[in-house]
Motif scaffolding. Structure first.
Motif: not given
Length: 606
Positions: A464-478, A561-567, A573-574
């Motif tokens: 939806x974001x890309x179809x609107x013509x908006x840019x998106x930041x891709x974040x790959x670090x945990x 993504x936060x949940x993956x890091x906490x796991x 308790x996570x």
């Protein structure tokens, strides 16, 4: 002459110094050389107004001599020397500093010579010699005196002072080095290589030459000839006096005197890096605190940088004498990658010159260094993108940790140094570059998290974001989700994850259609949620999906993504993300589900 006793408090101080004040025994050589430098400074100061001294700056020197057989180490100078009274007051009373008195005298006088720097302040450094010596002798002849005197002591039991002979003005200190023990190798202080390394480490920038006789070898001809009639050669050893120190620190020279290339060579030689740093920062500050600094921003991270073993810190000097190998207080953690040197005559030192009192001057220097490093990185980002991106590849995560540290206290000063991958531009962009390129009507900064850029761009939620013509930041670090959560917004624009339950990008008509579909399929959506047995917090008709059938979004403070890091973190308790299952009402799979729900609920549940 009868042995004189140290005063009771001096006995205690001497014992404390030998066993407590100095962390490393090797420091004694630095102290003796510093004292010799002080003595020369004093005579040099007098020579500026008294032609009778007969010496100019180039005539002064410090000499180290070794006699291995007798286990004697000698440090001598041709400085101002000491009278019998000076020996009594300076060496007989521990912590009585002649250098400090001299410094006070010249500061109170009308003439202030900027070229005179007296290192000693406390008068205790000399006694560090007893850490490695059974006996210490001081032979000295004062300027303006015809008599020389010998001070001798074996430690806290007292000392003697006797009349002696010495031709020239100056002081000679002779240490009788202790015998080696089971856990102590005192003999190392009689080895040429060790003495050379200690001078280089602590006293390389003392302003007078430190000389030592060094054993060398050379090839010489013999009287014998070979079968071709050529004279044979052999190697012989010989002794040559060598200056061990470089004297003038590179950071004390002006930019006209030292090029950036020379600074980079200095960095590579002293910090064991084969690559040029991406930036050399040179500072000469006057005002609240006077200091000079030469800082280096490396191009790559040391092998242990992201481990507990790595120690941050800058080398700290005062008047050319190294005080600390790694002064951690000069660098914030987010700039722990910076290497370099700070040299200031204004620091408040403790009596051993090993540690630094946490005083106002140090805090002022540290604050300015942090500001300057940040400014230089911002300049590099604008002026040399290739170099900055190379730096960022090595240390970008450290900047992110800086945003997270101390509850985000430094986030505003670091946010303009961060880079993220642009889905639209397919390259790294800063937050400012992203915001400046936002089209009219875009209210948020959109981002997606994933293991790789390709996976982030391929998320169904991103359509939806890309179809609107908006840019998106891709974040790959945990840590990226946490960083964005800490930043919250940039220049008035909120961050919004494409994984959020609602991006609010529909038109009014689309919203009405969505509400209609939700009402029509309410029973189906409730059925799906119930069938999943509490695995999701909500099931809804998606406003994001275009070609994909289904996606998982989240709502609340914890993202997927936060949940993956906490796991990954050990513990009971996570924190868990609240999952939202989104279904594409226009997809054929939704129609199949709908038919199953109406005709075969068991099949629909599966």
């Amino acid at each position: 002459m009868a042995k004189k006793q140290f005063k009771a408090e001096s006995k205690k101080l001497l014992d404390m110094m030998i066993h407590s004040v100095y962390t490393h025994k090797e420091i004694f050589l630095r102290e003796l050389i510093s004292n010799a430098s002080d003595a020369i400074d004093k005579l040099h100061y007098i020579s500026l107004t008294d032609g009778g001294v007969g010496l100019d700056r180039s005539d002064f020197f410090i000499k180290i001599d070794v006699d291995k057989d007798k286990r004697l180490l000698t440090v001598s100078d041709n400085g101002i020397g000491m009278t019998k009274e000076d020996l009594e007051s300076n060496l007989g009373i521990i912590a009585k500093s002649g250098s400090l008195d001299f410094k006070k005298d010249i500061n109170q006088g009308e003439t202030k010579e900027q070229d005179i720097d007296i290192i000693g302040q406390f008068g205790v450094g000399f006694y560090s010699a007893f850490m490695v010596s059974d006996e210490v002798s001081v032979l000295s002849k004062a300027y303006g005196s015809d008599e020389a005197y010998l001070w001798k002591s074996s430690g806290a039991d007292g000392y003697t002072i006797t009349k002696a002979e010495r031709e020239e003005v100056g002081t000679t200190i002779v240490l009788k080095i202790k015998q080696d023990g089971a856990d102590e190798n005192y003999g190392e202080f009689l080895e040429e290589y060790r003495l050379r390394s200690l001078v280089k480490k602590y006293s390389d920038y003392i302003r007078y030459p430190i000389k030592m006789d060094v054993e060398k070898s050379r090839e010489v001809e013999t009287d014998e000839t070979d079968e071709d009639g050529e004279k044979k050669t052999k190697f012989e050893t010989y002794v040559e006096e060598e200056t061990l120190n470089s004297m003038v620190p590179i950071w004390q020279r002006t930019k006209k005197e030292v090029s950036d290339e020379e600074c980079m060579t200095f960095y590579k030689e002293n910090y064991y890096d084969y690559e040029d740093p991406v930036k050399v920062i040179r500072i000469s500050a006057e005002g609240q605190v006077e200091y000079k600094a030469m800082l280096f921003i490396p191009a790559k991270a040391p092998y242990d940088f992201y481990t507990r073993e790595f120690k941050k810190g800058l080398q700290l000097y005062s008047n050319g004498v190294m005080i600390m190998e790694k002064c951690e207080d000069l660098l914030p953690d987010h700039f722990r990658f910076v290497a370099g040197i700070v040299d200031s005559p204004d620091l408040s030192l403790n009596i051993s010159r090993e540690l630094l009192q946490h005083d106002r001057q140090l805090k002022i220097i540290a604050k300015y260094l942090e500001k300057r490093i940040r400014e230089e990185l911002e300049k590099l980002l604008k002026s040399d993108r290739e170099k900055y991106e190379k730096f960022y590849g090595a240390f970008g995560r450290q900047l992110k940790y800086g945003v997270l540290a101390d509850f985000g206290m430094n986030k505003e000063s670091l946010e303009n140094l961060l880079l993220f991958h642009s889905a639209k531009e397919d390259k790294l962009v800063s937050l400012k570059e992203y915001k400046d390129a936002m089209p009219e009507g875009q209210d948020s900064i959109y981002y997606a998290t994933g293991n790789t850029v390709a996976k982030a761009k391929a998320l169904p939620q991103a359509e939806q974001v890309l179809e609107k013509g908006y840019d998106m930041l891709c974040m790959t670090d945990e840590e990226d989700d946490f960083v964005i959560n800490m930043l919250r917004e940039y220049e008035g624009k909120n961050f919004l994850s494409v994984n959020e339950a609602d991006l609010d990008l529909q038109t009014d008509e689309e919203k009405k259609e969505l509400e209609k579909q939700a009402d029509e399929n309410k029973d189906l959506l409730d059925f799906v949620k119930e069938s999943l047995g509490g695995k999701v917090a909500e099931v809804k008709i998606s406003s994001k999906l275009k070609t994909h059938a289904v996606c998982l979004a989240s709502t609340g403070g914890v993202s997927l993504e936060m949940e993956k890091y906490f796991d990954m973190i050990p513990g009971a308790e996570k924190p868990k993300a609240q999952r939202v299952l989104e279904l594409n009402a226009g997809h054929s799979s939704f129609e199949a589900l709908k038919n199953a729900f109406e005709n075969d609920k068991e099949k629909a549940a599966k």
